[in-house]
Design an enzyme around this catalytic site. Structure first.
Site, short mmCIF file in Angstrom:
data_model
loop_
_atom_site.label_atom_id
_atom_site.label_comp_id
_atom_site.label_asym_id
_atom_site.label_seq_id
_atom_site.Cartn_x
_atom_site.Cartn_y
_atom_site.Cartn_z
N SER A 160 0.80 -1.22 0.00
CA SER A 160 0.00 0.00 0.00
C SER A 160 0.83 1.28 0.00
O SER A 160 0.37 2.30 -0.48
CB SER A 160 -0.97 0.00 1.19
OG SER A 160 -0.29 -0.28 2.39
N HIS A 188 -5.45 -3.30 -2.80
CA HIS A 188 -5.10 -2.40 -3.90
C HIS A 188 -5.04 -3.11 -5.25
O HIS A 188 -4.66 -2.51 -6.25
CB HIS A 188 -3.76 -1.71 -3.62
CG HIS A 188 -3.79 -0.89 -2.37
ND1 HIS A 188 -4.28 0.40 -2.35
CD2 HIS A 188 -3.45 -1.18 -1.10
CE1 HIS A 188 -4.20 0.86 -1.11
NE2 HIS A 188 -3.70 -0.08 -0.34
N LYS A 220 -11.95 0.93 -2.03
CA LYS A 220 -10.90 1.56 -2.83
C LYS A 220 -11.35 1.59 -4.30
O LYS A 220 -12.23 2.36 -4.64
CB LYS A 220 -9.57 0.85 -2.59
CG LYS A 220 -9.10 1.21 -1.16
CD LYS A 220 -7.91 0.46 -0.64
CE LYS A 220 -7.59 1.00 0.74
NZ LYS A 220 -6.89 0.04 1.60
C1 LIG Z 1 -7.00 -0.13 3.11
C2 LIG Z 1 -6.35 -1.42 3.43
C3 LIG Z 1 -6.92 -2.28 4.38
C4 LIG Z 1 -8.08 -1.88 5.24
O1 LIG Z 1 -9.27 -1.87 4.54
P1 LIG Z 1 -10.46 -0.96 5.08
O2 LIG Z 1 -11.65 -1.49 4.39
O3 LIG Z 1 -10.10 0.43 4.72
O4 LIG Z 1 -10.51 -1.18 6.57
C5 LIG Z 1 -6.34 -3.51 4.56
N1 LIG Z 1 -5.24 -3.88 3.87
C6 LIG Z 1 -4.65 -3.06 2.98
C7 LIG Z 1 -3.44 -3.53 2.24
C8 LIG Z 1 -5.18 -1.80 2.75
O5 LIG Z 1 -4.59 -0.96 1.90
#
Ligand SMILES: *Cc1c(COP(=O)(O)O)cnc(C)c1O
Length: 370
Positions: A160, A188, A220
């Site tokens: 990330s 992602h 996302k």
């Molecule tokens: C954003 C993210 C999460 C958390 O997901 P949410 O739905 O925002 O709680 C978990 N793992 C990774 C790699 C992320 O980028």
């Protein structure tokens, strides 16, 4: 101190933050779906039918037809037996790791894994070790040390804060040889990678047999909210029985599940957004190279520029804001000491002019900021 800023617009290229207009390169809305008319309509229509709140947890009356349908669609989309919704990705990782692992087991994690994977691994009580980033030799050594114990390897599909893709085929082969369970967090990758947007597993042609535990998020690239874990029938059944962050929390609003279903339909009907994003990534990297900007090695929407010192990242961030751009100013402890960076995220909605303007502003800011 980190500071919360107030957004007064929808996610998009043009945003209003603290009453000022910016061009945004800070969002994980990689396909520009978070304010898409079809998704807004799906939210409104489903709210007419289901109301606004789910009212209860999944096991005590909160699991609607919209949730059920979405779980079936996610299973089909990812090519898994079954999928289970969680309210957030953080909770999904906490749930899966604490349900599948116990004291005496072994959990191995990439050093750069997302905080939710690290927290879940620690909370599980299993023997917790981190291997060097994307390093197969280091993973091998740790697997040898775990020996005959039940072992789970967890990795981000796309990292990330760095944007690189994990070497999943090699990791999956190694896990297979050591009889270790593999969990991929594809927050992602889902929506972005792979021919159909099913993520990093599809990108590498890896099936449920290779990656038995697949976690993805819906907030996302899908422009919605929530998360899922997909995999074999018996593993999902185990999560329903034992994953406390699944059991003891209110289900997502059903209308939000309907939004994700609408996003999945758009992904499948309109592949041009993924293609546009790939074009934007290639264009951005080529133009950055022309300006002598050394971006980190990444072929995904996450395009970090390593700066080093936190103070310099903050100064650059302030300069870019003055020029009308929002990027991520990422500092320790989110990244390692001395590895502060500008985290630039691209979207299918950015135009070439948007990207050129940002690159010129970054180049100028670097020159003026010692
Ligand atoms: C954003 C993210 C999460 C958390 O997901 P949410 O739905 O925002 O709680 C978990 N793992 C990774 C790699 C992320 O980028």
């Amino acid at each position: 101190m980190r500071r919360v800023r107030i957004l007064d617009s929808a996610q998009g290229v043009q945003v209003v933050v603290d009453a000022t207009a910016y061009r945004s390169f800070i969002s994980n809305d990689y396909l520009g779906l978070a304010s898409h008319p079809a998704l807004k309509k799906a939210l409104g229509d489903a709210a007419e039918h289901y109301g606004t709140g789910s009212g209860a947890s999944h096991l005590l009356g909160g699991h609607s037809r919209a949730h059920q349908q979405l779980e079936e669609e996610l299973a089909a989309f990812t090519g898994r037996d079954r999928a289970l919704l969680f309210s957030t990705g953080y909770m999904a990782n906490l749930g899966v790791l604490t349900a599948l692992l116990h004291k005496g087991d072994c959990v191995l994690q990439d050093k750069l894994n997302h905080a939710s994977l690290l927290d879940g691994g620690l909370a599980s009580g299993a023997d917790f070790r981190r291997y060097l980033h994307a390093d197969i030799g280091s993973l091998q050594k740790h697997l040898d040390r775990c020996g005959e114990r039940k072992t789970l390897v967890a990795t981000d599909g796309v990292f990330s804060m760095d944007g690189d893709i994990a070497p999943l085929p090699a990791i999956a082969a190694l896990c297979h040889r050591h009889d270790a369970l593999l969990l991929v967090d594809d927050a992602h990758g889902v929506g972005v990678l792979g021919k159909n947007g099913a993520g990093s597993c599809e990108h590498f042609g890896l099936t449920q047999g290779d990656v038995p535990v697949l976690m993805g998020t819906l907030g996302k690239a899908l422009g919605s909210f929530g998360a899922f874990v997909a995999g074999p029938q018996d593993m999902i059944e185990m999560l329903i029985q034992f994953a406390r962050p699944y059991i003891y929390t209110t289900a997502l609003p059903p209308a939000q599940a309907a939004v994700t279903s609408a996003a999945l339909r758009l992904l499948q009907a309109e592949s041009w957004r993924r293609e546009q994003l790939q074009h934007n990534i290639a264009f951005f990297r080529a133009q950055a190279a022309e300006r002598g900007l050394a971006l980190m090695e990444s072929n995904t929407a996450i395009q970090p520029l390593l700066v080093g010192a936190s103070a310099r990242v903050l100064a650059l961030d302030a300069r870019l804001r003055e020029s009308g751009f929002l990027v991520g100013a990422v500092r320790p402890p989110t990244v390692a000491e001395g590895a502060a960076r500008l985290r630039i995220t691209l979207s299918a909605a950015h135009s070439e002019a948007d990207m050129l303007a940002l690159l010129d502003a970054v180049a100028a800011a670097l020159q003026d900021t010692p």
